[in-house]
Design a protein around this motif. Structure first.
Motif, mmCIF file in Angstrom:
data_model
loop_
_atom_site.group_PDB
_atom_site.id
_atom_site.type_symbol
_atom_site.label_atom_id
_atom_site.label_comp_id
_atom_site.label_asym_id
_atom_site.label_seq_id
_atom_site.Cartn_x
_atom_site.Cartn_y
_atom_site.Cartn_z
ATOM 1 N N TRP A 286 0.872 -1.176 0.000
ATOM 2 C CA TRP A 286 0.000 0.000 0.000
ATOM 3 C C TRP A 286 0.907 1.223 0.000
ATOM 4 N N GLU A 288 1.002 5.425 -0.282
ATOM 5 C CA GLU A 288 0.157 6.610 -0.191
ATOM 6 C C GLU A 288 1.031 7.837 0.024
ATOM 7 N N ARG A 308 4.470 -2.975 -9.721
ATOM 8 C CA ARG A 308 3.467 -3.580 -10.599
ATOM 9 C C ARG A 308 4.109 -4.294 -11.782
ATOM 10 N N ALA A 313 1.246 -7.057 -6.012
ATOM 11 C CA ALA A 313 -0.039 -6.380 -5.829
ATOM 12 C C ALA A 313 0.192 -5.052 -5.106
ATOM 13 N N THR A 314 -0.198 -3.949 -5.750
ATOM 14 C CA THR A 314 0.135 -2.623 -5.246
ATOM 15 C C THR A 314 -1.079 -1.716 -5.291
ATOM 16 N N HIS A 315 -1.399 -1.132 -4.141
ATOM 17 C CA HIS A 315 -2.501 -0.177 -4.037
ATOM 18 C C HIS A 315 -1.896 1.204 -3.837
ATOM 19 N N VAL A 317 -2.530 5.450 -3.394
ATOM 20 C CA VAL A 317 -3.455 6.539 -3.084
ATOM 21 C C VAL A 317 -2.683 7.854 -3.123
ATOM 22 N N ALA A 336 -5.191 3.026 5.200
ATOM 23 C CA ALA A 336 -4.623 1.704 4.928
ATOM 24 C C ALA A 336 -4.969 0.667 5.987
ATOM 25 N N TRP A 339 -7.215 -2.427 5.281
ATOM 26 C CA TRP A 339 -6.562 -3.325 4.325
ATOM 27 C C TRP A 339 -5.477 -4.154 4.998
#
Length: 350
Positions: A286, A288, A308, A313-315, A317, A336, A339
């Motif tokens: 994650w 941000e 990526r 797996a990358t989120h 924000v 975060a 999650w």
């Protein structure tokens, strides 16, 4: 104790008092009044400047924090022990200052903080997951509760999940307020080895990598990213809040590695992603950052693209118009937490 110190009104009032002292110093005629007004104007000017800086970074948010309150849930060792033996677990978690011995690393650190969720005080005690949180430089382990409200964020999750939340270990990766280890050398061993061994032996935390996450702000964000990639056998989840995409250090990053370019390359993102690709099937990230954080914003976007491209797996924000402050990082952890708690708690549930 809860009077805000980060309101623009505080800075405005101090600025007006400063202006008044300046007027008296300039216009006053009495021999005693003028020197006192000059002294007062100087002191108020310094105080106003400090208040302005604090308002921007949101570092000491209340009068309670200024007077030494380090966490909303802060507790003494006696109170923690009392909660352990109480008939019922507390309704909120407790935050205790702890000394984590550098058995393997030999790294000299300040005391850490640990957030113990209500479920930790249950009998029998469950083996809970862990989130390590690293501060930046300058900084200290108390930053994540005093300025980052990590304990309140975890409490909110625990209330909705039967008292269960990850243990938070708020670690000193630098060994001093202005030091900058970038989690290289003894600092790396301390964070990865000593903290884990202590949490398992003292707190009864889980040992599997799926139950451990590491995160941080600024320098701590880079550390979390780098350590998770270097040690996927220890961490399955990483949180990078406003971290860069490379180690930095006053006088040049090469100093961190004893002048060895070969060693420094082993800490580069490209090397980590290529060399360790086969071992990171379960790692997720994650990221941000504030959209107005300049080079840091670009660094986080660069990191996201690299992760990526290597199927991590990358989120991501981006907080609109936000900068490099604790106001932002508090927001990041709040965003975060569901999650990361779900990821590590899924492991706990099995």
């Amino acid at each position: 104790m809860n009077l805000s110190l980060v309101s623009p009104r505080v800075v405005g009032v101090l600025a007006m008092l400063t202006a008044g002292s300046v007027v008296i110093a300039v216009c006053g005629h009495r021999s005693l009044v003028r020197p006192l007004a000059v002294l007062g104007a100087v002191l108020l000017l310094v105080l106003t400047a400090a208040a302005g800086v604090n308002e921007y970074f949101d570092y000491i948010p209340t009068t309670g924090a200024l007077l030494g309150q380090r966490a909303a849930d802060q507790a003494s060792p006696r109170r923690v022990l009392s909660a352990v033996h109480a008939a019922r677990p507390p309704t909120r978690g407790l935050v205790e200052l702890v000394s984590i011995p550098p058995v393997r690393s030999g790294f000299r650190t300040r005391r850490a903080q640990v957030y113990l969720p209500p479920a930790w005080f249950s009998s029998p005690r469950p083996a809970l997951p862990v989130v390590e949180l690293l501060h930046g430089t300058p900084g200290s382990p108390t930053d994540w509760t005093r300025a980052g409200a990590a304990d309140l964020t975890a409490d909110a999750w625990a209330v909705d999940h039967g008292g269960i939340a990850p243990i938070l270990v708020l670690v000193d990766e630098n060994g001093g307020f202005t030091r900058d280890s970038e989690c290289v050398g003894a600092s790396e061993s301390y964070v990865v080895d000593d903290v884990r061994a202590w949490a398992v032996s003292t707190l009864g935390a889980r040992t599997d990598a799926r139950s451990w996450a590491i995160g941080g702000s600024s320098e701590g964000g880079w550390c979390a990213l780098m350590l998770a990639l270097r040690h996927p056998d220890r961490y399955s989840t990483l949180l990078d809040f406003g971290g860069l995409d490379r180690p930095t250090h006053s006088g040049g990053a090469l100093r961190l590695f004893g002048g060895s370019r070969a060693r420094m390359r082993r800490y580069s993102l490209r090397h980590l992603l290529v060399d360790g690709a086969a071992r990171r099937d379960g790692v997720a990230a994650w990221l941000e950052v504030g959209s107005a954080d300049g080079g840091t914003t670009r660094a986080v976007e660069h990191v996201a693209a690299l992760l990526r491209s290597h199927d991590i797996a990358t989120h991501v924000v981006l907080i609109p118009h936000a900068h490099h402050t604790w106001r932002v990082w508090r927001h990041c952890l709040h965003d975060a937490f569901p999650w990361v708690a779900t990821r590590v708690d899924a492991a706990y549930a099995t």
